[in-house]
Design a protein around this motif. Structure first.
Motif, PDB file in Angstrom:
ATOM      1  N   LYS A   1       0.704  -1.182  -0.095  1.00  0.00           N
ATOM      2  CA  LYS A   1       0.220   0.078   0.098  1.00  0.00           C
ATOM      3  C   LYS A   1       0.886   1.236  -0.079  1.00  0.00           C
ATOM      4  O   LYS A   1       0.225   2.373  -0.126  1.00  0.00           O
ATOM      5  N   ALA A   2       2.147   1.341   0.267  1.00  0.00           N
ATOM      6  CA  ALA A   2       2.872   2.517   0.199  1.00  0.00           C
ATOM      7  C   ALA A   2       3.415   2.583  -1.297  1.00  0.00           C
ATOM      8  O   ALA A   2       4.146   3.561  -1.421  1.00  0.00           O
ATOM      9  N   ARG A   3       3.052   1.587  -2.285  1.00  0.00           N
ATOM     10  CA  ARG A   3       3.580   1.741  -3.445  1.00  0.00           C
ATOM     11  C   ARG A   3       2.313   2.163  -4.243  1.00  0.00           C
ATOM     12  O   ARG A   3       1.363   1.815  -4.186  1.00  0.00           O
ATOM     13  N   PRO A   4       2.596   3.028  -5.488  1.00  0.00           N
ATOM     14  CA  PRO A   4       1.586   3.665  -6.111  1.00  0.00           C
ATOM     15  C   PRO A   4       1.040   2.624  -7.276  1.00  0.00           C
ATOM     16  O   PRO A   4       1.922   1.522  -7.395  1.00  0.00           O
ATOM     17  N   GLY A   5      -0.225   2.688  -7.429  1.00  0.00           N
ATOM     18  CA  GLY A   5      -0.866   1.759  -8.334  1.00  0.00           C
ATOM     19  C   GLY A   5      -1.024   0.372  -7.855  1.00  0.00           C
ATOM     20  O   GLY A   5      -0.837   0.291  -6.594  1.00  0.00           O
ATOM     21  N   SER A   6      -1.532  -0.559  -8.782  1.00  0.00           N
ATOM     22  CA  SER A   6      -1.914  -1.972  -8.174  1.00  0.00           C
ATOM     23  C   SER A   6      -0.633  -2.609  -8.319  1.00  0.00           C
ATOM     24  O   SER A   6       0.171  -2.774  -9.315  1.00  0.00           O
ATOM     25  N   ASN A   7      -0.392  -3.731  -7.281  1.00  0.00           N
ATOM     26  CA  ASN A   7       0.710  -4.518  -7.165  1.00  0.00           C
ATOM     27  C   ASN A   7       0.476  -5.838  -6.690  1.00  0.00           C
ATOM     28  O   ASN A   7      -0.302  -5.984  -5.788  1.00  0.00           O
ATOM     29  N   TYR A   8       1.605  -6.718  -6.852  1.00  0.00           N
ATOM     30  CA  TYR A   8       1.328  -8.073  -6.299  1.00  0.00           C
ATOM     31  C   TYR A   8       3.022  -8.264  -5.790  1.00  0.00           C
ATOM     32  O   TYR A   8       3.875  -8.042  -6.267  1.00  0.00           O
ATOM     33  N   LEU A   9       2.724  -9.198  -4.569  1.00  0.00           N
ATOM     34  CA  LEU A   9       4.036  -9.310  -4.030  1.00  0.00           C
ATOM     35  C   LEU A   9       3.778 -10.817  -3.159  1.00  0.00           C
ATOM     36  O   LEU A   9       2.868 -10.890  -2.472  1.00  0.00           O
ATOM     37  N   LYS A  10       4.451 -11.755  -3.339  1.00  0.00           N
ATOM     38  CA  LYS A  10       4.382 -13.153  -2.707  1.00  0.00           C
ATOM     39  C   LYS A  10       5.300 -13.173  -1.438  1.00  0.00           C
ATOM     40  O   LYS A  10       6.630 -12.950  -1.624  1.00  0.00           O
ATOM     41  N   ASP A  11       4.849 -13.519  -0.519  1.00  0.00           N
ATOM     42  CA  ASP A  11       5.718 -13.927   0.793  1.00  0.00           C
ATOM     43  C   ASP A  11       6.955 -15.036   0.423  1.00  0.00           C
ATOM     44  O   ASP A  11       6.453 -16.083  -0.045  1.00  0.00           O
ATOM     45  N   ARG A  12       8.135 -14.673   0.519  1.00  0.00           N
ATOM     46  CA  ARG A  12       9.127 -15.599   0.099  1.00  0.00           C
ATOM     47  C   ARG A  12      10.086 -16.040   1.537  1.00  0.00           C
ATOM     48  O   ARG A  12      11.031 -16.663   1.266  1.00  0.00           O
ATOM     49  N   ARG A  13       9.656 -15.428   2.541  1.00  0.00           N
ATOM     50  CA  ARG A  13      10.476 -15.667   3.795  1.00  0.00           C
ATOM     51  C   ARG A  13      10.269 -17.300   4.261  1.00  0.00           C
ATOM     52  O   ARG A  13       9.313 -17.665   3.857  1.00  0.00           O
ATOM     53  N   THR A  14      10.979 -17.571   5.349  1.00  0.00           N
ATOM     54  CA  THR A  14      11.093 -19.073   5.984  1.00  0.00           C
ATOM     55  C   THR A  14      10.581 -18.826   7.386  1.00  0.00           C
ATOM     56  O   THR A  14      10.841 -17.803   7.997  1.00  0.00           O
ATOM     57  N   GLY A  15      10.052 -20.011   7.928  1.00  0.00           N
ATOM     58  CA  GLY A  15       9.831 -19.900   9.452  1.00  0.00           C
ATOM     59  C   GLY A  15       8.829 -18.912   9.794  1.00  0.00           C
ATOM     60  O   GLY A  15       7.972 -18.621   9.244  1.00  0.00           O
ATOM     61  N   ARG A  16       8.702 -18.938  11.196  1.00  0.00           N
ATOM     62  CA  ARG A  16       7.716 -17.888  11.724  1.00  0.00           C
ATOM     63  C   ARG A  16       8.338 -16.542  12.260  1.00  0.00           C
ATOM     64  O   ARG A  16       7.634 -16.098  13.330  1.00  0.00           O
ATOM     65  N   ASN A  17       9.538 -16.425  12.023  1.00  0.00           N
ATOM     66  CA  ASN A  17      10.296 -15.394  12.508  1.00  0.00           C
ATOM     67  C   ASN A  17       9.798 -13.903  12.440  1.00  0.00           C
ATOM     68  O   ASN A  17       9.555 -13.638  11.227  1.00  0.00           O
ATOM     69  N   ARG A  18       9.180 -13.287  13.221  1.00  0.00           N
ATOM     70  CA  ARG A  18       8.308 -11.952  13.186  1.00  0.00           C
ATOM     71  C   ARG A  18       9.377 -10.942  12.984  1.00  0.00           C
ATOM     72  O   ARG A  18       8.753  -9.758  12.730  1.00  0.00           O
ATOM     73  N   GLU A  19      10.490 -11.026  13.076  1.00  0.00           N
ATOM     74  CA  GLU A  19      11.617 -10.000  12.966  1.00  0.00           C
ATOM     75  C   GLU A  19      11.756 -10.008  11.532  1.00  0.00           C
ATOM     76  O   GLU A  19      12.661  -8.896  11.019  1.00  0.00           O
ATOM     77  N   GLU A  20      11.580 -10.876  10.779  1.00  0.00           N
ATOM     78  CA  GLU A  20      11.951 -10.714   9.111  1.00  0.00           C
ATOM     79  C   GLU A  20      11.103  -9.597   8.825  1.00  0.00           C
ATOM     80  O   GLU A  20      10.108  -9.176   8.941  1.00  0.00           O
TER      81      GLU A  20
END
Length: 248
Positions: free
Chosen positions: A226-245
């Motif tokens: 939502k900080a980017r202009p226009g319509s966008n798509y991004l898929k999460d590629r992180r591993t584990g449950r680390n909330r600091e990522e």
């Protein structure tokens, strides 16, 4: 549910359903079958109550149940969360009725993309402006892009031609004067047009324990989009449950 020993006439079943029966079993019956049939009826009843009155799609409870089933299955799955950007401003400028029409149109965009890319996918609609689709991970990228493409094609019709061509909507606003008091003069404010942020989450590289964790990952992705202009798509590629990522 009716339990009957014998049907006297072929019309008995028809009359039973007309009287309000949902299903029937004949004696002798197997208890396990009756339990399964009753369970199916209860599930359909829950689904019938949990439907968005606006889009006709399954609601929040059905979305959570779908995610819970996928998590329990242990099989790879993906979820797309498609949310409208600048929707509050649109409602304020055009009214709630027009906003509802936009949500219905977005539902058609999502449904059309699903029908083309992966007809077996599940589609749900939360209480607000977010649509959720679950499908196999390999379909996520193409499906997200198809949803955005349909959205971008439909979106200009929701504005006056001048605003659509300019790429922004001009509204009048009352702004504070030099002393911080609300002035009486109207000033024009440019608002960006509606856009769509599509966040993808999968269990390919991380383990989800419940639907809330899937939604939390999607929420992080959407915040970045939502900080980017226009319509966008991004898929999460992180591993584990680390909330600091951090989301890239």
């Amino acid at each position: 549910m009716l339990v009957t020993g014998k049907l006297r006439y072929e019309t008995d079943t028809v009359e039973s359903f007309r009287a309000g029966a949902d299903d029937y079993v004949m004696k002798p019956f197997r208890p396990a079958e009756v339990v399964a049939r009753v369970g199916a009826l209860l599930e359909r009843a829950r689904y019938g109550r949990d439907v968005s009155p606006l889009s006709g799609l399954p609601g929040k409870a059905s979305i959570e149940n779908q995610l819970q089933r996928l998590i329990a299955s242990g099989q790879p799955f993906g979820a797309l969360y498609a949310s409208l950007d600048n929707f509050k401003a649109y409602n304020e400028q055009h009214g709630m009725e027009r906003g509802d029409e936009v949500l219905q149109a977005v539902a058609l965009c999502v449904g059309g993309a699903v029908a083309t890319c992966c007809p077996d996918a599940f589609i749900g609609h939360t209480d607000g402006d977010t649509f959720v689709v679950t499908t196999a991970p390999p379909h996520l990228d193409a499906l997200a892009q198809a949803i955005i493409a349909r959205f971008e094609q439909a979106m200009p019709a929701w504005y006056r031609p001048v605003a659509a061509a300019r790429g922004s909507a001009v509204t009048s606003a009352v702004v504070p004067d030099e002393r911080g008091q609300m002035g009486e003069r109207g000033e024009t404010v440019e608002q960006p047009l509606l856009s769509l942020s599509v966040a993808g989450a999968t269990n390919e590289k991380r383990e989800f324990r419940n639907p809330l964790e899937v939604a939390a990952v999607a929420a992080e992705i959407k915040k970045a989009l939502k900080a980017r202009p226009g319509s966008n798509y991004l898929k999460d590629r992180r591993t584990g449950r680390n909330r600091e990522e951090r989301v890239p």
